[in-house]
Design a protein around this motif. Structure first.
Motif, PDB file in Angstrom:
ATOM      1  N   VAL A  72      86.649  26.079  65.459  1.00  0.00           N
ATOM      2  CA  VAL A  72      86.304  24.925  64.629  1.00  0.00           C
ATOM      3  C   VAL A  72      87.365  23.838  64.765  1.00  0.00           C
ATOM      4  CG1 VAL A  72      86.052  24.126  62.246  1.00  0.00           C
ATOM      5  CG2 VAL A  72      84.911  26.221  62.972  1.00  0.00           C
ATOM      6  N   VAL A  73      88.635  24.222  64.687  1.00  0.00           N
ATOM      7  CA  VAL A  73      89.725  23.252  64.810  1.00  0.00           C
ATOM      8  C   VAL A  73      89.720  22.612  66.184  1.00  0.00           C
ATOM      9  CG1 VAL A  73      92.233  23.000  64.823  1.00  0.00           C
ATOM     10  CG2 VAL A  73      91.136  24.398  63.075  1.00  0.00           C
ATOM     11  N   ARG A  74      89.474  23.405  67.211  1.00  0.00           N
ATOM     12  CA  ARG A  74      89.478  22.862  68.570  1.00  0.00           C
ATOM     13  C   ARG A  74      88.353  21.857  68.762  1.00  0.00           C
ATOM     14  NH1 ARG A  74      90.290  26.516  73.871  1.00  0.00           N
ATOM     15  NH2 ARG A  74      92.282  26.714  72.778  1.00  0.00           N
ATOM     16  N   LEU A  75      87.166  22.154  68.276  1.00  0.00           N
ATOM     17  CA  LEU A  75      86.036  21.247  68.467  1.00  0.00           C
ATOM     18  C   LEU A  75      86.197  19.955  67.680  1.00  0.00           C
ATOM     19  CD1 LEU A  75      83.065  23.788  68.442  1.00  0.00           C
ATOM     20  CD2 LEU A  75      84.067  22.623  70.399  1.00  0.00           C
ATOM     21  N   LEU A  76      86.998  19.980  66.623  1.00  0.00           N
ATOM     22  CA  LEU A  76      87.264  18.758  65.858  1.00  0.00           C
ATOM     23  C   LEU A  76      88.370  17.915  66.479  1.00  0.00           C
ATOM     24  CD1 LEU A  76      87.110  19.942  62.123  1.00  0.00           C
ATOM     25  CD2 LEU A  76      85.578  18.326  63.259  1.00  0.00           C
ATOM     26  N   SER A  77      89.178  18.502  67.346  1.00  0.00           N
ATOM     27  CA  SER A  77      90.354  17.818  67.874  1.00  0.00           C
ATOM     28  C   SER A  77      89.949  16.698  68.829  1.00  0.00           C
ATOM     29  CB  SER A  77      91.257  18.813  68.601  1.00  0.00           C
ATOM     30  OG  SER A  77      90.634  19.278  69.783  1.00  0.00           O
ATOM     31  N   PRO A  78      90.798  15.685  68.958  1.00  0.00           N
ATOM     32  CA  PRO A  78      90.498  14.573  69.892  1.00  0.00           C
ATOM     33  C   PRO A  78      90.301  15.038  71.328  1.00  0.00           C
ATOM     34  CG  PRO A  78      92.279  13.977  68.389  1.00  0.00           C
ATOM     35  CD  PRO A  78      92.023  15.439  68.180  1.00  0.00           C
TER      36      PRO A  78
END
Length: 892
Positions: free
Chosen positions: A628-634
């Protein structure tokens, strides 16, 4: 003279003693006697033999070659000469019993080393086994082989021999005559009766011919069973018993498994074929007049009746040969997988009638008992599927083709209201997921095996059989839809290992099965809650309202399957594997993955958080958090181009991974869900990637959710604000927040959006609060009830006010940082910030402040004192700034 002493009888010779032992053996094993003076007694039948040499006592009694003649004559006896016991009258049970007793005696006699006549007795018993299996095979191929040896077949059954074998296989291990006890290796000498019979059929080339009607008969019986609580009207067997019969056949002989897989009722017609487009008209009820020969008017009446029945449902809708209903009704695996615990069935919902008058313990007992039966049924289905998969390439290919077809034709199962003339029953898709997960469990439990999953499978249309199409009305949306998606690859299913196929098919089954089931259950719960609220608003009693009781009974009936802890935990384990798989990919491969992989994962963990948090226990959540964090990252923003999905990622962080004590959330969520087991700290604070990217990702997301809709964005932004406040107070994220100031243009854009949102919210909130106050005062005078407009205003307040509160709090904690405060003092932002703050202050303490005084303000999250404190804090933070003071004076 004394009388002469009587002469003693001559002693029996060894051959005569052996002959008597053989006669006793045959009496016990074949339940028959032979020779001069033989008479029937009890279950023992006297069998006349034409050749005395076959049982001459002086030659050692019954010969091996005489066993076949003895059995043949016994099987051809008229029914009047047989004992009344069904196991003696019916040919197949009788031969199965002979085979079992001969096997038992072989084991017993083999332990007597050096006993007289041992080899002759063993040879006789082996011949009994061989002849019993051979005659059974011949009887299955030629039903009238023995004349009166079989039963008269009722009109609803098939030929007597196959019906008798089905009856044995469905009777259970205690009553099936031991037909499955023994080895499943043909020719081993210790094979079970069923394997020996099937091998006999195989040798004679009649395996498919004998088994096709048997399999069709089982499928017909299964069609009359709707739930795991029901039994077949003709035999009294439940679905598990019939599944046991099919599984026993598949396990006993690979040729039998192949025959099942090649049965006409195993697969749907091929896509694009003429048969695939054929329409199956619904059957009329048995008591309706037959209008087949009617005139045109009668034909129209028949057509109208079919339309009426389709509107009424009940499974009588017309459907095409290649469709979801065809999977349920016209395929063997569909016949067994559609059986579950549908809340629409009376046998299920009736267990939860008068729900408000029953104790929680009683209701839980009914629910758990149903789940136990459902799990037994699913275990039986898994056993059948596994037996077929292990029986060779032909059967394995047929099973995987059926799975692919079931997924392809049910693409419409995710609709808000699925078309029952096109998609399978929800229980079919739930059971399909449950079976596929058990096939996936070996690699779900072993990351080393999961590492062999090939991501190219979803881009290979020939390999996945159309389960993940990229074009047409049924195209499966990719994560990077509209962006750079890797090209398709070519190949066939055989190019991919079983783990890869099983993994992707399970993920798709989750999307079509568990996802819609969870969504439907959530809607029913929401309906029940709204109905209870409406009744209380009218001073009614929900517990005595029949409509509310009906909806509540449907909620509890649906909960049996939709909130089944086993099903939910298994899905969590699978999503952990799915998340680990996504984390191994680069941006290009990740963008080619189906969007619903991530969407379903977020929906599922949120559903479990709400309805069954205990299902999280023991399930690692780290991979899901990291993806989830990775997919939200720039760095990965181009991989998720759907704004609604990006907003859902933020909601998942709030609903699942934000510690319970950080906001007003479900306190029942175990700490193991949001805390790293290695460090004991929350993932939000301990994960290195989150520390460096999450704060700027959430600020970017705050602006992106503008595209999700007017009402939806309020909830999304309230969640993001809570996450930002939690991160702000941690030293681990302070560096990331400070990096925000490095991009001046992006920050100005974010800050302008924040102030625009606040101005809009305050204007709307103050207007609605004033209207609610007016209605409350009128109700106090006339004791009236809330109208629909007032209810709408209240609902809007419950959405908007939490965001108002959190936005003010976010402005406060952001400006506590000197570098961020400097940006807010820029000429582009400072005047707007002051005007916004003064606008809110005027509404709270101005001359019209009393218009906001509503009853029960806390029910709307209206906290005027808290808002005023936050405003004062913000003014205090800027108290030393001349620019801010000048703008305050200018604003008036």
């Amino acid at each position: 003279a004394p009388a002469p002493a009587p002469s003693r009888a001559a002693a029996a010779t060894p051959n005569e003693r052996l002959a008597r032992r053989k006669a006793n053996l045959i009496r016990r094993v074949l339940s028959c006697t032979y020779g001069p003076g033989a008479v029937s007694s009890g279950d023992v039948v006297a069998v006349p033999l034409d050749d005395p040499a076959a049982y001459d006592p002086t030659l050692g009694g019954l010969t091996v070659s005489g066993v076949g003649e003895l059995l043949q004559v016994r099987l051809q006896l008229p029914r009047s000469a047989l004992p009344p016991a069904p196991s003696e009258v019916r040919t197949v049970p009788y031969l199965a019993g002979c085979f079992r007793r001969a096997s038992e005696d072989i084991r017993t006699i083999s332990t007597r080393d050096g006993a007289a006549g041992q080899e002759e007795l063993l040879a006789l018993l082996r011949e009994v086994r061989a002849q019993a299996a051979s005659y059974s095979a011949s009887f299955l191929m030629i039903p009238d082989l023995f004349g009166g040896g079989g039963d008269e077949a009722p009109a609803h059954t098939l030929s007597p021999p196959a019906a008798q074998l089905v009856a044995l296989l469905t009777a259970g291990s205690a009553d099936d005559g031991g037909v499955t006890i023994g080895s499943t290796k043909p020719g081993s000498g210790g094979e079970c009766y069923l394997t020996a019979v099937l091998e006999g059929l195989h040798v004679q080339g009649g395996l498919s011919e004998a088994l096709d009607p048997l399999v069709a008969h089982v499928a017909t019986r299964l069609q009359g069973i709707d739930t795991v609580l029901d039994s077949d009207a003709h035999t009294g067997n439940n679905a598990v018993a019939f599944l046991a019969a099919l599984t026993a056949l598949a396990m006993a002989h690979k040729g039998a498994a192949m025959a099942i897989a090649k049965h006409p009722k195993f697969l749907l017609p091929e896509a694009g074929s003429g048969a695939a487009a054929e329409t199956v008209a619904p059957d009329l009820p048995g008591n309706m007049p037959n209008m087949a020969g009617a005139e045109a008017g009668g034909g129209r009446q028949r057509h109208f009746l079919r339309q009426m029945l389709a509107a009424m449902g009940g499974g009588r809708m017309a459907y095409i040969r290649r469709s979801g209903p065809a999977i349920d009704k016209d395929t063997i695996l569909g016949n067994v997988m559609r059986i579950g615990l549908s809340p629409e069935k009376d046998s299920v919902s009736s267990s939860f009638t008068n729900i408000t008058q029953r104790s929680l313990k009683e209701v839980s007992g009914s629910r758990d008992a149903m789940r136990f039966q459902l799990e037994a049924h699913r275990e039986a289905v898994r056993g059948l599927v596994l037996a077929l998969l292990k029986s060779g390439k032909v059967a394995r290919l047929a099973v995987m083709t059926w799975v692919a077809d079931a997924l392809v034709v049910n693409v419409g199962a995710t609709a808000m209201r699925p078309d029952r003339a096109r998609v399978s029953h929800s229980q079919t898709l739930l059971n399909l997921y449950a079976v596929l997960f058990k096939l996936s469990e070996p690699f779900v439990s072993d990351p080393a095996k999961a590492s062999s999953i090939d991501p190219g499978f979803v881009r290979n249309a020939e390999a996945h059989g159309g389960v993940f199409p990229t074009q047409g009305d049924d195209a499966v949306t990719r994560l990077a839809e509209g962006g750079d998606v890797p090209p398709a690859v070519r190949g066939v299913a055989a190019d991919y290992n079983f783990i890869t196929q099983c993994f992707f098919f399970t993920a798709r089954a989750l999307h079509l099965g568990l996802g819609p089931s969870s969504s439907a259950h959530t809607n029913v719960v929401r309906q029940a809650q709204h109905m209870a609220y409406s009744l209380r608003q009218r001073s009614g009693d929900p517990s005595s309202d029949p409509r509310f009781n009906h909806v509540l009974s449907m909620q509890y009936a649906g909960e049996v399957t939709a909130a089944d802890p086993t099903l939910l935990t298994d899905a969590l384990r699978f999503y952990d594997t799915l998340a680990a798989f996504l984390l191994r990919m680069g941006p290009d491969d990740l963008g080619a993955m189906p969007e619903h992989f991530v969407d379903d994962m977020c929906d599922h963990v949120t559903f479990v958080t709400r309805f069954n948090p205990d299902s999280f226990v023991g399930v690692p959540m780290g991979n899901m958090f990291r993806v989830v964090v990775r997919l939200l990252s720039p760095d990965y923003a181009q991989c998720v181009r759907n704004y609604n999905l990006r907003a859902k990622l933020g909601d998942t962080l709030y609903n699942v991974f934000l510690p319970s004590d950080a906001d007003e959330r479900n306190a029942d969520i175990p700490s193991s869900v949001y805390c790293d087991s290695a460090t004991g700290a929350p993932y939000l604070l301990s994960d290195p990637y989150a520390q460096s990217t999450l704060a700027p990702s959430l600020l970017l997301l705050y602006g992106e959710v503008e595209h999700t809709g007017f009402y939806e964005k309020m909830t999304h932004r309230a969640h993001i604000a809570s996450l930002l406040r939690y991160l702000w107070h941690s030293t681990e994220h302070r560096g990331a927040f400070q990096k925000i100031t490095e991009n001046k243009s992006s920050f100005i854009k974010f800050a302008n959006g924040l102030m625009n949102e606040m101005n809009s919210l305050i204007a709307s909130v103050m207007e609605k609060l004033s209207q609610i106050r007016d209605v409350q005062q009128q109700m106090a005078l006339c004791s009236g009830q809330l109208g629909p407009r007032t209810s709408d205003n209240e609902n809007e307040m419950r959405r908007a006010l939490p965001l108002c509160n959190k936005t003010l709090q976010m402005l406060e904690f952001l400006n506590s940082d000197a570098e961020i405060q400097t940006l807010f003092l820029l000429d582009e932002l400072c005047p707007r910030l002051v005007n916004m703050l003064m606008h809110v202050l005027t509404k709270l303490v101005g001359s019209r402040r009393f218009e906001l005084k509503v009853d029960n303000p806390e029910s709307y999250s209206f906290q005027p004192r808290g808002m005023l404190c936050d405003l004062c804090s913000i003014f205090g933070l800027f108290s030393s700034s001349p620019e801010f003071s000048k703008e305050c004076a200018t604003s008036g």
